[in-house]
Design a protein around this motif. Sequence first.
Motif, PDB file in Angstrom:
ATOM      1  N   UNK A   1     -82.326  24.408 -21.071  1.00  0.00           N
ATOM      2  CA  UNK A   1     -83.254  25.323 -21.737  1.00  0.00           C
ATOM      3  C   UNK A   1     -82.642  25.919 -23.002  1.00  0.00           C
ATOM      4  N   UNK A   2     -81.412  26.389 -22.834  1.00  0.00           N
ATOM      5  CA  UNK A   2     -80.726  26.979 -23.990  1.00  0.00           C
ATOM      6  C   UNK A   2     -80.600  25.956 -25.106  1.00  0.00           C
ATOM      7  N   UNK A   3     -80.235  24.756 -24.690  1.00  0.00           N
ATOM      8  CA  UNK A   3     -80.048  23.692 -25.666  1.00  0.00           C
ATOM      9  C   UNK A   3     -81.341  23.409 -26.417  1.00  0.00           C
ATOM     10  N   UNK A   4     -82.414  23.412 -25.673  1.00  0.00           N
ATOM     11  CA  UNK A   4     -83.708  23.127 -26.293  1.00  0.00           C
ATOM     12  C   UNK A   4     -84.022  24.149 -27.382  1.00  0.00           C
ATOM     13  N   UNK A   5     -83.891  25.406 -26.992  1.00  0.00           N
ATOM     14  CA  UNK A   5     -84.182  26.466 -27.959  1.00  0.00           C
ATOM     15  C   UNK A   5     -83.195  26.418 -29.113  1.00  0.00           C
ATOM     16  N   UNK A   6     -81.944  26.232 -28.750  1.00  0.00           N
ATOM     17  CA  UNK A   6     -80.880  26.217 -29.767  1.00  0.00           C
ATOM     18  C   UNK A   6     -81.129  25.132 -30.798  1.00  0.00           C
ATOM     19  N   UNK A   7     -81.460  23.956 -30.302  1.00  0.00           N
ATOM     20  CA  UNK A   7     -81.671  22.844 -31.237  1.00  0.00           C
ATOM     21  C   UNK A   7     -82.976  23.016 -32.008  1.00  0.00           C
ATOM     22  N   UNK A   8     -83.974  23.573 -31.294  1.00  0.00           N
ATOM     23  CA  UNK A   8     -85.253  23.801 -31.961  1.00  0.00           C
ATOM     24  C   UNK A   8     -85.090  24.779 -33.125  1.00  0.00           C
ATOM     25  N   UNK A   9     -84.214  25.762 -32.908  1.00  0.00           N
ATOM     26  CA  UNK A   9     -83.972  26.747 -33.960  1.00  0.00           C
ATOM     27  C   UNK A   9     -83.524  26.071 -35.250  1.00  0.00           C
ATOM     28  N   UNK A  10     -82.723  25.041 -35.075  1.00  0.00           N
ATOM     29  CA  UNK A  10     -82.179  24.356 -36.255  1.00  0.00           C
ATOM     30  C   UNK A  10     -83.281  23.656 -37.044  1.00  0.00           C
ATOM     31  N   UNK A  11     -84.392  23.368 -36.361  1.00  0.00           N
ATOM     32  CA  UNK A  11     -85.459  22.654 -37.060  1.00  0.00           C
ATOM     33  C   UNK A  11     -86.422  23.590 -37.778  1.00  0.00           C
ATOM     34  N   UNK A  12     -86.233  24.906 -37.544  1.00  0.00           N
ATOM     35  CA  UNK A  12     -87.089  25.839 -38.282  1.00  0.00           C
ATOM     36  C   UNK A  12     -86.767  25.661 -39.757  1.00  0.00           C
ATOM     37  N   UNK A  13     -87.773  25.295 -40.527  1.00  0.00           N
ATOM     38  CA  UNK A  13     -87.484  24.977 -41.923  1.00  0.00           C
ATOM     39  C   UNK A  13     -87.188  26.221 -42.746  1.00  0.00           C
ATOM     40  N   UNK A  14     -86.291  26.052 -43.674  1.00  0.00           N
ATOM     41  CA  UNK A  14     -86.065  27.088 -44.677  1.00  0.00           C
ATOM     42  C   UNK A  14     -86.637  26.565 -45.982  1.00  0.00           C
ATOM     43  N   UNK A  15     -87.664  27.225 -46.483  1.00  0.00           N
ATOM     44  CA  UNK A  15     -88.257  26.711 -47.717  1.00  0.00           C
ATOM     45  C   UNK A  15     -87.314  26.878 -48.901  1.00  0.00           C
ATOM     46  N   UNK A  16     -87.566  26.098 -49.914  1.00  0.00           N
ATOM     47  CA  UNK A  16     -86.814  26.233 -51.162  1.00  0.00           C
ATOM     48  C   UNK A  16     -87.373  27.413 -51.949  1.00  0.00           C
TER      49      UNK A  16
END
Lengths: 174, 273
Positions: free
Chosen positions: B42-57
């Motif tokens: 579960x932690x891994x899922x959230x953790x990795x999902x967090x990385x996919x939150x885009x940061x716009x330019x």
Amino acid sequence: MLQVKAGDMQKMGLLFERYHRELFGFLYHMSGSADASEDMVQTVFYRMLKYRHTFTGDGSFRSWMYHLARNVLVDSVQKNKRSAHHHDVAEYAERIGGGARADESMQREQELATLQDALTKLSPEHREVLVLSRYQELKYEEIARILNTTEGAVKVRVHRAMNELKKLYLRLEH
Amino acid sequence: MNCEGAKDRLLDYLNNELPAADRATLDAHLANCPDCRHELAETKQVWQLMATVPTPEPRPDMRTNFYAMLDTFAEAEAARPTRSWTSILDQIKSFWTPTLAARLAYSLLLVSLGVAAGYWLQQKQSPDVAYRQQIDTLSSQVQEMRQMMMLSMLENPSATERLRAVSYTKDISDVDGRVIDALLTTLNNDPNVNVRLVTLEALADLGHDSRVREGLIHALPQQDSPLVQVALADVMVKLQEKRSLKPLRQMLRQEGLNDLVKSKIEQTIRELS
């Protein structure tokens, strides 16, 4: 920055080039608004110029930048209580290029939206440590310096924040 | 490792911040603990999902805006006077216009001219005869004024004023006949005893003058007040005026003469003869 402090204002351009993306990222993840973040980046750099005499050179420029950024965030939250959080995410999704994720499943999109929702529901303190450690990829030691606390305290806070986020995410997902 | 410890380390595990030894122990625990494996997933899922939150330019205007702001700031900063010595000097220099310099020079010239003139005048006139003459004239005028004032005040109906007039004779350095006459007249005719006594005192001080001595001798028989008679007898002794013996003997023959005055006159006659 010490050169800026000594009066060489144009050196600020170098610092801007090196750090503005990182700063923008932090402000964006904290505020959820790209427009507001652009304004806040401007404000942070303005304050760096105006309060350059407060930069002692003891800590790193980076922690000083985060210090200022956090103050600007607090100010903007107070100014704008209605917090248009993530309202323009959709708008930005277009700009980022939806095509990049066109091949991704709808489920993935859904998960992401849920996570972003969960992140906004976190307390600002928890969101902050997560943003700093996960998005800004800062070491606990550096975060501790920015937050004026100990490394251990940061570690504990990150854990709690992560558990909180997980709980929120799982609750929203189901 | 128990589940509590394992859960505490999951994040570091995902973050690759766990020391190798701890990592091995955690792996071992996870292999045997489905609960913790689930937690990790579960932690891994959230953790990795967090990385996919885009940061716009950020938009390009942000850079433009920043440089505009920087330029404005630098300009404003350059315009603002910094508090260094050079800037203060510059300020003074900017104040220092030719007009001001001319004015300053002019005023300095005037001041030095004044000082020079002062010295010159002082040196030239230090043995100032004319000045001294002027002072002498003035002081003699003041003396005359005093005499005039005294004489007119002796006519005053108030005894106090007449007393004051008599006292002025001490200030008059050059007593002339008019003053002596006035004083003798006062001594013989003034209705107030006190005024007469003070007048006598003033005349005694002028005893070196022959007119005063004569006047005093003539005044002896004219006095009716015992106080003045006694004082006058004292003055005669003081002046050692032998010419007063005759009028004194005349006084002894007067009727109704005070006993005290009588003995005083007798004593005076003894002292003088």
